[in-house]
Design an enzyme around this catalytic site. Structure first.
Site, mmCIF file in Angstrom:
data_model
loop_
_atom_site.group_PDB
_atom_site.id
_atom_site.type_symbol
_atom_site.label_atom_id
_atom_site.label_comp_id
_atom_site.label_asym_id
_atom_site.label_seq_id
_atom_site.Cartn_x
_atom_site.Cartn_y
_atom_site.Cartn_z
ATOM 1 N N CYS A 84 -79.814 13.216 41.786
ATOM 2 C CA CYS A 84 -80.789 14.181 41.394
ATOM 3 C C CYS A 84 -79.690 15.426 40.834
ATOM 4 O O CYS A 84 -79.108 15.836 41.722
ATOM 5 C CB CYS A 84 -81.820 14.671 42.225
ATOM 6 N N HIS A 95 -88.995 8.604 39.727
ATOM 7 C CA HIS A 95 -88.220 9.869 40.311
ATOM 8 C C HIS A 95 -88.539 11.202 39.485
ATOM 9 O O HIS A 95 -88.942 12.197 39.961
ATOM 10 C CB HIS A 95 -87.110 9.642 40.318
ATOM 11 N N GLU A 96 -88.435 11.307 38.005
ATOM 12 C CA GLU A 96 -88.888 12.400 37.505
ATOM 13 C C GLU A 96 -90.708 12.810 37.542
ATOM 14 O O GLU A 96 -90.905 13.951 37.801
ATOM 15 C CB GLU A 96 -88.619 12.199 36.175
ATOM 16 N N HIS A 150 -91.076 14.743 40.647
ATOM 17 C CA HIS A 150 -90.947 16.310 40.333
ATOM 18 C C HIS A 150 -92.085 17.040 40.244
ATOM 19 O O HIS A 150 -92.289 18.339 40.415
ATOM 20 C CB HIS A 150 -89.757 16.592 39.411
#
EC number: 3.5.1.88
Length: 167
Positions: free
Chosen positions: A91, A133-134, A137
């Site tokens: 990351c 993953h994004e 966030h």
């Protein structure tokens, strides 16, 4: 275009939940371009607006080998997922650290494109992992949150040491 500063773990601003984008504007287009420039410069394959201290539901991704397939996801929603997979993830907000994270093998995402047009995409492999993953966030979650408290503490200490050495 300009590069943006990427927030680094354990910065608490990474924990802020992103709000939906209400309107497509020229300012948003500039942010998208700056996010791509930052992502490419940092050699990433995805970047969430939260990582650059813009707390809006916006993700940019390019998982292509030649870095020629930029994708924009405004207000993305995970609407379906199947299977299980995972890889060692890294990351931009957690530099020089990697760890295995379990993810869905196949996903379907609904979002708006950079022009505000709705679309759905089915993804597997690296794109599916990157999108999950994004999108984490956007809700204040980092890949380190999937790790044990001990591993998370080790990563925190490593990053604090790196930060001290950069000064």
């Amino acid at each position: 275009m300009a590069t943006l500063d990427v927030l680094r773990f354990p910065d608490e601003r990474l924990r802020k939940i992103a709000t939906p984008i209400e309107k497509i504007t020229s300012d948003l287009e500039h942010i998208i371009e700056d996010m791509f420039e930052t992502m490419y410069l940092e050699e990433g394959i995805g970047l969430a607006a939260t990582q650059v201290n813009i707390h809006k539901r916006l993700v940019v991704v390019d998982t292509s080998e030649n870095r020629d397939q930029p994708m924009v996801f405004i207000n993305p929603e995970l609407i379906e997922k199947r299977g299980e997979t995972g890889i060692e993830e890294g990351c931009l907000s957690v530099p020089e650290c990697r760890a295995f994270v379990p993810r869905a093998e196949w996903i379907k995402v609904r979002a708006l494109d950079r022009h505000g047009e709705p679309f759905e995409i089915e993804a597997d492999g690296l794109l599916a992992i990157c999108l999950q993953h994004e999108m984490d966030h956007l809700v204040g979650k980092l890949f380190v949150d999937y790790l044990s408290p001990l591993k998370r503490q080790r990563i925190r200490q490593k990053l604090e040491k790196l930060a001290r050495n950069e000064r």
